[in-house]
Design an enzyme around this catalytic site. Structure first.
Site, PDB file in Angstrom:
ATOM      1  N   ARG A  27      22.004 -62.668   3.069  1.00 28.36           N
ATOM      2  CA  ARG A  27      21.417 -63.775   2.311  1.00 28.36           C
ATOM      3  C   ARG A  27      20.596 -64.637   3.263  1.00 28.36           C
ATOM      4  NH1 ARG A  27      25.978 -65.822   0.337  1.00 28.36           N
ATOM      5  NH2 ARG A  27      26.077 -64.258  -1.295  1.00 28.36           N
ATOM      6  N   HIS A  30      18.362 -56.139   3.012  1.00 29.05           N
ATOM      7  CA  HIS A  30      19.444 -55.190   3.295  1.00 29.05           C
ATOM      8  C   HIS A  30      19.109 -54.401   4.562  1.00 29.05           C
ATOM      9  CE1 HIS A  30      20.711 -56.190  -0.712  1.00 29.05           C
ATOM     10  NE2 HIS A  30      19.637 -55.655  -1.248  1.00 29.05           N
ATOM     11  N   GLU A  61      16.722 -49.686  -2.473  1.00 33.73           N
ATOM     12  CA  GLU A  61      16.955 -49.806  -3.916  1.00 33.73           C
ATOM     13  C   GLU A  61      15.641 -49.850  -4.675  1.00 33.73           C
ATOM     14  OE1 GLU A  61      19.317 -53.352  -3.942  1.00 33.73           O
ATOM     15  OE2 GLU A  61      17.591 -54.690  -3.819  1.00 33.73           O
ATOM     16  N   HIS A  96      13.306 -59.756  -0.490  1.00 32.17           N
ATOM     17  CA  HIS A  96      13.142 -59.722  -1.937  1.00 32.17           C
ATOM     18  C   HIS A  96      14.035 -60.751  -2.622  1.00 32.17           C
ATOM     19  CE1 HIS A  96      16.479 -56.906  -1.021  1.00 32.17           C
ATOM     20  NE2 HIS A  96      17.015 -57.368  -2.147  1.00 32.17           N
ATOM     21  N   GLN A 141      16.881 -62.376   0.000  1.00 32.29           N
ATOM     22  CA  GLN A 141      17.794 -61.543   0.775  1.00 32.29           C
ATOM     23  C   GLN A 141      17.092 -60.304   1.331  1.00 32.29           C
ATOM     24  OE1 GLN A 141      20.145 -59.180  -2.712  1.00 32.29           O
ATOM     25  NE2 GLN A 141      20.430 -61.396  -2.711  1.00 32.29           N
TER      26      GLN A 141
END
Length: 347
Positions: free
Chosen positions: A199, A104, A121, A179, A102
């Site tokens: 995804r 972001h 993150e 990642h 996936q």
């Protein structure tokens, strides 16, 4: 400040997913339940907010309390920068099976497409079975067309940088970095407060409802950073009885604090809430200047309001390890330093 502040503990907030296992429920001492992949430790995401488990605000959501006392809890500068909203979400994650590959979006794309925050993150590996690995970043340069072809023919993982991991490993994942957490890994995650995930590849498996899980190939193609980096793992050197800097990013600062005796932490200067995740060894958090004290158990987390972020960490059984997250708003200007010096010397 017109309210009695104290460190906040939270009710369980467990999420069932196709790749989850039983490690989180076992670690936390709950009844074993399979497919629990995430424990949202401190959350103000509207779909799954944290509920306070202690003190005067027991039973209220964290969102409700922040709405009443935003500056006392978040810090005045955090309120200015983030419209009086908690900008961080922290989780524990148990990957019994591989998570999807996936990516972001960054703040600009997330706001434009979804009206939400982007999502950078970090991962702190708590435990890894022998040979366990994860993916972070590309190992070879791809074009958007290469990426789409590899997703279609199922070979995308062949282009990902694969990292075998052990306890204590850290990875920073800025928005745009491809990642995936793979099987046999238990980790702590600190992220921007956002639930936007694209995804890319999910091994052609069905979800818990038996239906194929949605892929977001086109959106991911726009969000991805195709740059190949020399190193994806974050290097740091933890020492006992100190707070070790792990991550300094535009979105959060993270420290690993390992102690075997009473340890004083005064983070008021950062004008920020502090989230403490207890990774190992129960401890007490005592607020300096008040009578407030909580027991923070291994596998659980607390939020310390900005106005009282001056506290002692007291191990209960000889040793404790915390992951502390906050927003660094400290004024480092020369005028502030001189003012602070004069204030101290004139006391």
């Amino acid at each position: 400040m017109n309210v009695k502040l104290y460190p906040l503990l939270f009710e369980p907030n467990l999420h069932e997913v196709v790749w989850g296992g039983q490690k989180l429920t076992e670690w936390k001492g709950f009844s074993a339940k399979d497919h629990i992949g995430e424990s949202w430790e401190v959350s103000c995401v509207e779909s799954s907010p944290s509920v306070i488990a202690n003190g005067a605000w027991k039973g209220h959501t964290l969102n409700e309390v922040i709405d009443q006392y935003p500056e006392d809890i978040l810090g005045s500068e955090v309120c200015k920068r983030y419209d009086s909203k908690l900008p961080i979400l922290v989780k524990f994650i148990d990957a019994k099976a591989d998570l999807s590959v996936q990516v972001h979006p960054d703040d600009e794309m997330a706001a434009r497409v979804h009206g939400k925050n982007g999502k950078s993150e970090m991962w702190y590996v708590l435990d890894a079975e022998p040979g366990a690995y994860l993916y972070s970043g590309f190992k070879e340069k791809l074009s958007a067309e290469d990426y789409k072809r590899k997703v279609e023919d199922g070979t995308i993982v062949e282009s990902l940088a694969k990292h075998e991991v052990k306890s204590g490993d850290v990875f920073y994942l800025p928005a745009g970095r491809v990642h995936a957490i793979c099987s046999g890994i238990l980790l702590a995650e600190v992220q921007q407060s956002s639930d936007v995930t694209y995804r890319i590849y999910d091994y052609n498996r069905p979800g818990l409802d038996g239906k194929p899980r949605e892929l977001h190939t086109e959106l991911a193609a726009e969000a991805l950073n195709y740059q190949v980096e020399d190193e994806y793992r974050t290097e740091y050197f933890a020492e006992n009885n100190r707070a070790t800097k792990v991550i300094e990013s535009p979105y959060f600062s993270v420290r690993v604090t390992e102690v075997d005796s009473v340890f004083h932490r005064n983070l008021v200067k950062y004008d920020s809430f502090v989230i403490a995740m207890c990774l190992e060894g129960d401890c007490r958090i005592n607020i300096c200047g008040t009578e407030d004290s909580i027991l923070l158990k291994e596998g659980f987390s607390c939020l310390i309001p900005a106005a009282i972020a001056d506290y002692e960490v007291i191990p209960k059984k000889g040793h404790t390890r915390l992951l502390e997250t906050y927003i660094d708003n400290m004024d480092r200007s020369l005028i502030h330093k001189v003012s602070r010096f004069l204030h101290i010397t004139m006391k």
